[in-house]
Design an enzyme around this catalytic site. Structure first.
Site, PDB file in Angstrom:
ATOM      1  N   CYS A   1      87.171  11.907  89.462  1.00  0.00           N
ATOM      2  CA  CYS A   1      86.000  13.045  89.226  1.00  0.00           C
ATOM      3  C   CYS A   1      85.165  13.267  90.169  1.00  0.00           C
ATOM      4  CB  CYS A   1      85.231  12.516  87.766  1.00  0.00           C
ATOM      5  SG  CYS A   1      83.672  13.495  87.451  1.00  0.00           S
TER       6      CYS A   1
ATOM      7  N   CYS B   1      81.210  13.138  89.073  1.00  0.00           N
ATOM      8  CA  CYS B   1      80.861  11.644  88.766  1.00  0.00           C
ATOM      9  C   CYS B   1      80.523  10.845  90.307  1.00  0.00           C
ATOM     10  CB  CYS B   1      82.248  10.775  88.555  1.00  0.00           C
ATOM     11  SG  CYS B   1      82.694  11.382  86.809  1.00  0.00           S
TER      12      CYS B   1
END
Length: 88
Positions: A13, A16
């Protein structure tokens, strides 16, 4: 009052990775808060329990339950406000 920040993330991600330095700084400043990273690929049961559908998702909770939830990259000020509301 116990305050916990759950960081739901995945290694793949991109957003993230953007969120990580913000959380690292907060963790250094809020030693009384428990910061927990939850890899959704490894802990799908926990992600389902908290109904996580998008990443990153941050959940701030205290002894009374969930205080706030953020989806997507969240700025430090917003997280700090929620931590204070939770009792940190």
């Amino acid at each position: 009052m116990t305050v916990r920040l759950l960081d739901f993330y995945a290694d793949w991600c991109g957003p993230c990775k953007t969120q990580d330095p913000i959380l690292d700084d907060l963790e250094a400043d809020y030693e009384e808060v428990s910061f927990e990273k939850v890899d959704v690929d490894e802990k799908q049961d926990v992600a389902n329990q908290y109904q996580v559908r998008s990443l990153p998702t941050l959940i701030i909770e205290n002894d009374d339950g969930i205080v706030d939830r953020f989806v997507g990259v969240t700025q430090r000020e917003d997280i700090e406000d929620a931590l204070k509301q939770a009792g940190a």
